[in-house]
Design a protein around this motif. Structure first.
Motif: not given
Length: 649
Positions: A610-637
């Motif tokens: 959240l802190l790393q993406n705080a300076s960008v607009n909220c649309k881009l924050q949403h995209q980056n948060i989703d990207l970080a989540f899916n990269q961490w989750k990978g193939s797990l449920e």
């Protein structure tokens, strides 16, 4: 809403004439093509009266056409009537500036006609403009002036209407005693003039106030009178409303059996007259009754019926619009044909002959096509019958699977109905995002928003469980939040959570089982006038960025629900500045397993994202948060529902 208190009745002031009782709207439109200007004014007047309560777009169009034509022909009374009707439509749409300007011009024209009765009716409508804008003191002065003037002129109908409006304003101001007295006085006058519709309005208003005062026997007695009048007048829709209102009183008395009996009567009658608008409200009441009784199966079924009624209402509206478009098309076509006929009758005869021959050819061709279609249909039916014997067992299995999936999909639609639309959220919070990712089709997590008095109420909530059980609990908790803010008018976050806990426990207390369901929540109010933020939480904290530093306020360590040591929720106040940010969330994001070692994401790493993406607009924050989540989750449920809300001040 069928149960809202009625106000000063909008006066149409469209006088009936020969066409109003003899011809349908379609035939009126057809006659207007060849009518002279004076007759067109009369026809437009009747069309306004026909459409005013059915389709205000059409009514406004005819009122504007009629107003322009009546003014050009110096037909002053019709001109005034059209102005008043135009104002009524703008008022109904919430277009208050346009409504007020048309009422003022209508009043001027009625004064030229020395029509004091109509002047007072318009003045009453002007009072409604103030009332609808919540300018209650100004509305009260306007209605009192109308009341005094109508008494001086002994205008019984306007006296009764102004008393009804005064009662409505007193009710809005919280003075139910004055409101009740005004409605009772209006009722007596309407009984003297034998004005059945107004009698029923007064009875409805009186009964609702008795109900809200907890005087249930008086409320039932008055609603019963309302029901008798509606039966005498053969007013099916009013009977639907009466049965529903009586059911609501029995519901408040905890008499579930009688409540369901009257709901059954109401729903049968509403179905017969295809009153989908009231059906939606009736099914909503069913759902509340069944939910409070822990009868989740019936509650879910009535939710489905409510959605089906909403779909039917939408289709009904579309059908009406299609008919109107067809009527306009036919009218325009007849107009064109008449113009061609005036130009050359011989040419028209040739066209008619060609059309006739063409229709004969089309008819013959249609016959052969229809016969061929029937033959093919019979062959297909025979083939389908043979195939059905082979596929019968497979079809049964697929149908059961489809029923289950359809039910869960319906549940998703029902849950989505309690979530505020993103465009509404961004209307009040333009630099914000909602990252909402249910684990299953439906979720125990939900987000919630209300806006009133320049304050935005915002929350991220996590109800017990996920999937269908979690979704059912989320409906109960969302409803409790709505009641705390909208019904009890609470604005302090801690007090909102106190009242929400009380309402949730009250709902679950009706069960014979020991229900421990509830929710964790992070709730804030954003005061837009000075960027003050107030917050309270149940188990879930608040994170905010101030001066480029991530800070945290811890929540009360108790849920919204049953607790061993319940304590009042604490409200925290922040003074933020432009560029600061707020984050409300549930535990799903931090608890997700993944990464190279299959471990939890955890809150510290979540804060860093959240802190790393705080300076960008909220649309881009949403995209980056989703990207970080899916990269961490990978193939797990995905292990739980996820809800993250970000707001930049």
């Amino acid at each position: 809403m069928t149960r809202r208190l009625l106000t000063f009745i909008l006066s149409l002031l469209c006088y009936s004439n020969y066409y109003c009782t003899t011809f349908s709207p379609d035939s009126l439109l057809a006659k207007s093509v060849q009518a002279n200007d004076s007759l067109k004014v009369i026809i437009y007047s009747d069309l306004v009266k026909e459409y005013i309560y059915k389709d205000n777009d059409s009514a406004l169009k005819y009122a504007q056409w009629g107003s322009k034509l009546a003014n050009s022909k110096n037909m002053v009374r019709y001109y005034a009537n059209f102005l008043n009707s135009t104002a009524n439509i703008h008022l109904e749409r919430g277009e208050y500036t346009e409504a007020l300007s048309n009422y003022i011009e209508a009043e001027k024209q009625f004064k030229l006609l020395s029509d004091q009765n109509s002047v007072l009716m318009v003045n009453g409508n002007i009072g409604l403009v103030y009332q609808y804008q919540n300018l209650l003191d100004k509305a009260l002065m306007q209605f009192e002036a109308v009341y005094e003037a109508s008494k001086a002129n002994n205008y019984s109908d306007i006296i009764a209407s102004s008393l009804n409006s005064l009662g409505s304003v007193h009710y809005s101001k919280g003075d139910k005693t004055k409101a009740l007295n005004a409605f009772k006085e209006s009722l007596e006058i309407n009984k003297e003039t034998k004005n059945t519709p107004r009698i029923m309005e007064c009875l409805n208003n009186i009964a609702i106030i008795y109900q809200e005062l907890g005087q249930y026997e008086q409320a039932l007695e008055i609603f019963d009178q309302y029901l008798n009048y509606s039966k005498q007048d053969n007013d099916k829709r009013s009977q639907v409303i009466a049965y529903h209102n009586i059911a609501l009183v029995h519901h408040e008395q905890k008499n579930i059996v009688k409540a369901i009996q009257y709901l059954d009567s109401s729903v049968v009658l509403a179905k017969n007259i295809r009153d989908f608008e009231n059906l939606i409200e009736i099914y909503d009441t069913y759902t509340k009754v069944f939910t409070e009784s822990k009868n989740y199966e019936n509650a879910f079924e009535t939710f489905q019926l409510k959605v089906a009624a909403q779909d039917s209402l939408l289709q009904q509206t579309r059908d009406r619009q299609f008919i109107e478009m067809s009527t306009k098309y036919e009218t325009d076509k007849k107009d064109a044909e008449n113009k061609v006929l005036k130009a050359t009758s011989e040419k028209q005869k040739a066209i008619n002959l060609a059309v006739t021959i063409g229709l004969i050819l089309v008819g013959a061709l249609s016959f052969f096509i229809f016969r061929s279609y029937n033959q093919k249909k019979k062959a297909n039916q025979l083939l389908a019958k043979q195939n059905s014997e082979i596929k019968e067992q497979k079809g049964i299995i697929e149908e059961k699977q489809k029923e289950i999936l359809d039910s869960i999909t319906y549940a998703k639609r029902l849950q989505e109905a309690i979530l505020p639309p993103l465009n509404l959220i961004q209307k009040h919070l333009p630099d914000s995002f909602i990252y909402y990712k249910p684990k299953d089709i439906v979720a125990g997590d939900f987000y919630w928003m209300e806006h009133k008095n320049n304050i935005t109420f915002l929350a991220a909530a996590d109800c017990t469980g996920h999937g269908v059980p979690g979704a059912m609990v989320s409906v109960v908790c969302s409803n409790a939040l709505n009641r705390a803010v909208l019904e009890f008018n609470i604005t302090e976050p801690g007090l909102i959570l106190d009242k929400t806990r009380e309402l949730v426990l009250e709902t679950f207390a009706k069960s014979d089982n020991d229900v421990k369901d509830g929710m964790d929540i992070s709730l804030c109010t954003i005061h837009h006038s000075d960027n003050t933020v107030k917050w309270s939480g149940a188990n879930n904290p608040l994170w905010y960025i101030h001066n480029n530093q991530m800070q945290e306020i811890t929540a009360s360590k108790q849920p919204i629900g049953k607790s061993d040591r319940p304590a009042p929720f604490v409200t925290h106040t922040l003074q933020l500045k432009k560029g600061d940010a707020l984050f409300l969330f549930t535990d799903g994001y931090a608890d997700q397993f993944g990464g190279p070692k299959g471990k939890k994401f955890k809150y510290k790493q979540f804060q860093q994202v959240l802190l790393q993406n705080a300076s960008v607009n909220c649309k881009l924050q949403h995209q980056n948060i989703d990207l970080a989540f899916n990269q961490w989750k990978g193939s797990l449920e995905q292990v739980d529902d996820v809800c993250v809300i970000g707001v930049k001040i």
